[in-house]
Design an enzyme around this catalytic site. Structure first.
Site, PDB file in Angstrom:
ATOM      1  N   GLU A  48      12.609  11.012   8.769  1.00  0.00           N
ATOM      2  CA  GLU A  48      12.253   9.731   9.391  1.00  0.00           C
ATOM      3  C   GLU A  48      12.659   9.691  10.867  1.00  0.00           C
ATOM      4  OE1 GLU A  48      10.237   7.586   8.255  1.00  0.00           O
ATOM      5  OE2 GLU A  48      10.109   8.430   6.240  1.00  0.00           O
ATOM      6  N   CYS A 207      -6.626   3.869   9.095  1.00  0.00           N
ATOM      7  CA  CYS A 207      -6.629   2.767  10.056  1.00  0.00           C
ATOM      8  C   CYS A 207      -6.025   3.252  11.381  1.00  0.00           C
ATOM      9  CB  CYS A 207      -5.850   1.580   9.496  1.00  0.00           C
ATOM     10  SG  CYS A 207      -6.175   0.060  10.409  1.00  0.00           S
ATOM     11  N   CYS A 214     -13.059   2.518   8.089  1.00  0.00           N
ATOM     12  CA  CYS A 214     -13.058   1.297   7.285  1.00  0.00           C
ATOM     13  C   CYS A 214     -13.809   1.466   5.967  1.00  0.00           C
ATOM     14  CB  CYS A 214     -13.649   0.146   8.087  1.00  0.00           C
ATOM     15  SG  CYS A 214     -12.733  -0.162   9.614  1.00  0.00           S
ATOM     16  N   CYS A 217     -11.504   2.441   3.257  1.00  0.00           N
ATOM     17  CA  CYS A 217     -10.211   1.751   3.248  1.00  0.00           C
ATOM     18  C   CYS A 217     -10.075   0.773   2.077  1.00  0.00           C
ATOM     19  CB  CYS A 217     -10.049   1.003   4.565  1.00  0.00           C
ATOM     20  SG  CYS A 217      -8.523   0.052   4.628  1.00  0.00           S
ATOM     21  N   CYS A 223      -9.954  -7.369   4.883  1.00  0.00           N
ATOM     22  CA  CYS A 223      -9.593  -7.127   6.285  1.00  0.00           C
ATOM     23  C   CYS A 223     -10.360  -8.065   7.219  1.00  0.00           C
ATOM     24  CB  CYS A 223      -9.895  -5.668   6.648  1.00  0.00           C
ATOM     25  SG  CYS A 223      -9.499  -5.303   8.362  1.00  0.00           S
TER      26      CYS A 223
HETATM   27  N1  ADE Z   1       5.992   8.692   9.685  1.00  0.00           N
HETATM   28  C1  ADE Z   1       7.164   8.089   9.490  1.00  0.00           C
HETATM   29  N2  ADE Z   1       7.611   8.334   8.259  1.00  0.00           N
HETATM   30  C2  ADE Z   1       6.706   9.126   7.647  1.00  0.00           C
HETATM   31  C3  ADE Z   1       6.606   9.720   6.388  1.00  0.00           C
HETATM   32  N3  ADE Z   1       7.556   9.543   5.488  1.00  0.00           N
HETATM   33  N4  ADE Z   1       5.520  10.458   6.120  1.00  0.00           N
HETATM   34  C4  ADE Z   1       4.564  10.616   7.044  1.00  0.00           C
HETATM   35  N5  ADE Z   1       4.602  10.091   8.247  1.00  0.00           N
HETATM   36  C5  ADE Z   1       5.669   9.348   8.557  1.00  0.00           C
HETATM   37 FE1  SF4 Z   2      -7.995  -0.812   9.176  1.00  0.00          FE
HETATM   38 FE2  SF4 Z   2      -9.244  -2.981   8.253  1.00  0.00          FE
HETATM   39 FE3  SF4 Z   2     -10.637  -0.789   8.792  1.00  0.00          FE
HETATM   40 FE4  SF4 Z   2      -8.982  -0.842   6.729  1.00  0.00          FE
HETATM   41  S1  SF4 Z   2     -10.822  -2.059   6.986  1.00  0.00           S
HETATM   42  S2  SF4 Z   2      -9.214   0.804   8.224  1.00  0.00           S
HETATM   43  S3  SF4 Z   2      -7.338  -2.114   7.520  1.00  0.00           S
HETATM   44  S4  SF4 Z   2      -9.515  -2.040  10.241  1.00  0.00           S
END
Ligand code: ADE
Ligand code: SF4
Length: 372
Positions: A48, A207, A214, A217, A223
């Site tokens: 992290e 996103c 989208c 998604c 959304c």
């Molecule tokens: N960015 C921050 N934390 C992450 C995770 N656990 N896996 C992938 N991308 C990240």
């Molecule tokens: Fe992002 Fe909305 Fe598109 Fe999903 S539908 S990828 S949340 S903009």
């Protein structure tokens, strides 16, 4: 404009939201990242921190090398700082490495080498903010805690049609309330890590900042950005502090041996300096010309008016477009009006307290004796 998320009133919790994220993560999310499939808080914490400001692909080789040399928190805490820095070298943002080392030492001292599960305690350690603390706790211990990193802010801003800049405190506070309200109600371990990873994966893979997918998604049906065709506009970008561009006419009024200058107000650009009298330009060139005649009449009888070459001066926050006019007076009135005006001897331009572009203009006009 439809506004679902008001800064002062977070949307009520909605169990179908986390269900959609978790289901999608299980089917379509990332599952083979090197820091997944472990409950080792040390490994999760390290990933992290590395991922805070660095992309996944760049982190992977560093993560592997780092763990070979520092397989646990005790080894890292006991290592010389130079050794830690050397293994970070190339990842950038070196404060992270110093905090990482400091954090390892604190975890040894305070917690006997075991990362606490409480996100509030994690967030007191060096280099661990609220979102990182929640992610570590959710992945390592299944804690029900909300994340809100840059990617998740973008997803929320779009899904909820947030009309503010997410970096602004008021909007960020509202997003945090929202993030907490949307957590899965049942904090079954696997659920929390799938939900947390799912939000991250949505932000990183679908996103995305530009050209989000989208159509694939799971949040598309709810959304607001998608429904209102505002995906490209949200999240709002950082608001500009000042007007980016301004236009002004500067009057070079001279009687041949003096030039008329005006004391600028103490505050604002060129505060307290002497400068040329100005007429704000709001478009209409014909009007500007009339205004020029009028303001010149206060100082004398104009023999000639000539438009000089316009130039642009750049400040940090805006550009000033300057249209200079050269006005030669046939006769100068000695009474120069209510404001702080002075007739400066043209021989003293070089040492006068003038803004640099104004001094440059006047020197170019007068030192070659071109005005007379
Ligand atoms: N960015 C921050 N934390 C992450 C995770 N656990 N896996 C992938 N991308 C990240
Ligand atoms: Fe992002 Fe909305 Fe598109 Fe999903 S539908 S990828 S949340 S903009």
């Amino acid at each position: 404009m439809k506004r679902i998320l008001e800064a002062d009133s977070p949307a009520p919790s909605d169990p179908t939201f986390s269900r959609a994220v978790v289901d999608w993560q299980k089917q379509h999310g990332r599952h083979a990242l090197p820091w997944q499939g472990t409950r080792d808080a040390y490994r999760i914490w390290l990933s992290e921190i590395m991922l805070q400001q660095t992309q996944v692909a760049a982190v992977i080789p560093y993560y592997a090398r780092f763990l070979l040399r520092f397989p646990d928190v005790a080894t890292l805490a006991a290592a010389p700082a130079e050794d830690v820095m050397a293994h970070w070298s190339g990842l950038g943002y070196y404060t992270r490495a110093r905090n990482l080392h400091g954090c390892a030492k604190r975890v040894m001292e305070l917690y006997g080498g075991v990362f606490p599960s409480d996100p509030l305690l994690l967030a007191e350690l060096p280099g661990i903010g609220r979102s990182t603390a929640a992610a570590i706790s959710a992945f390592a211990y299944g804690t029900r805690a909300a994340i809100l990193d840059g990617n998740v802010k973008r997803v929320f801003a779009r899904v909820f049609g947030v009309e503010g800049y997410p970096g602004e405190k008021r909007i960020e506070d509202a997003l945090w309330l929202q993030a907490v309200a949307l957590l899965p109600a049942d904090s079954a371990d696997a659920q929390m890590s799938a939900y947390t990873q799912g939000l991250m994966d949505l932000g990183a893979t679908l996103c995305t900042r530009s050209r989000p997918e989208c159509q694939r998604c799971p949040l598309q049906p709810r959304c607001i950005a998608f429904a209102t065709d505002r995906v490209d506009e949200l999240p709002l970008r950082k608001p500009k502090k000042t007007l980016r561009e301004k236009s002004t006419a500067m009057l070079v009024i001279s009687d041949g041996s003096h030039v008329l200058l005006e004391q600028r107000p103490d505050s604002g650009i060129w505060g307290g300096l002497l400068s040329l009298p100005e007429i704000a330009l709001n478009g209409e060139p014909a009007l500007a010309h009339a205004a020029l005649q009028l303001s010149t009449a206060r100082f004398g009888v104009a023999a000639s008016v000539e438009k000089l070459l316009p130039f642009t001066h750049s400040f940090t926050h805006f550009k000033l477009h300057v249209s200079p006019y050269k006005v030669v007076l046939a006769r100068r009135l000695n009474e120069v009006g209510e404001r702080a005006h002075v007739w400066l001897d043209i021989g003293r331009i070089a040492e006068a307290p003038l803004p640099a572009p104004v001094k440059k203009l006047l020197l170019a006009l007068f030192t070659e004796g071109r005005l007379i």
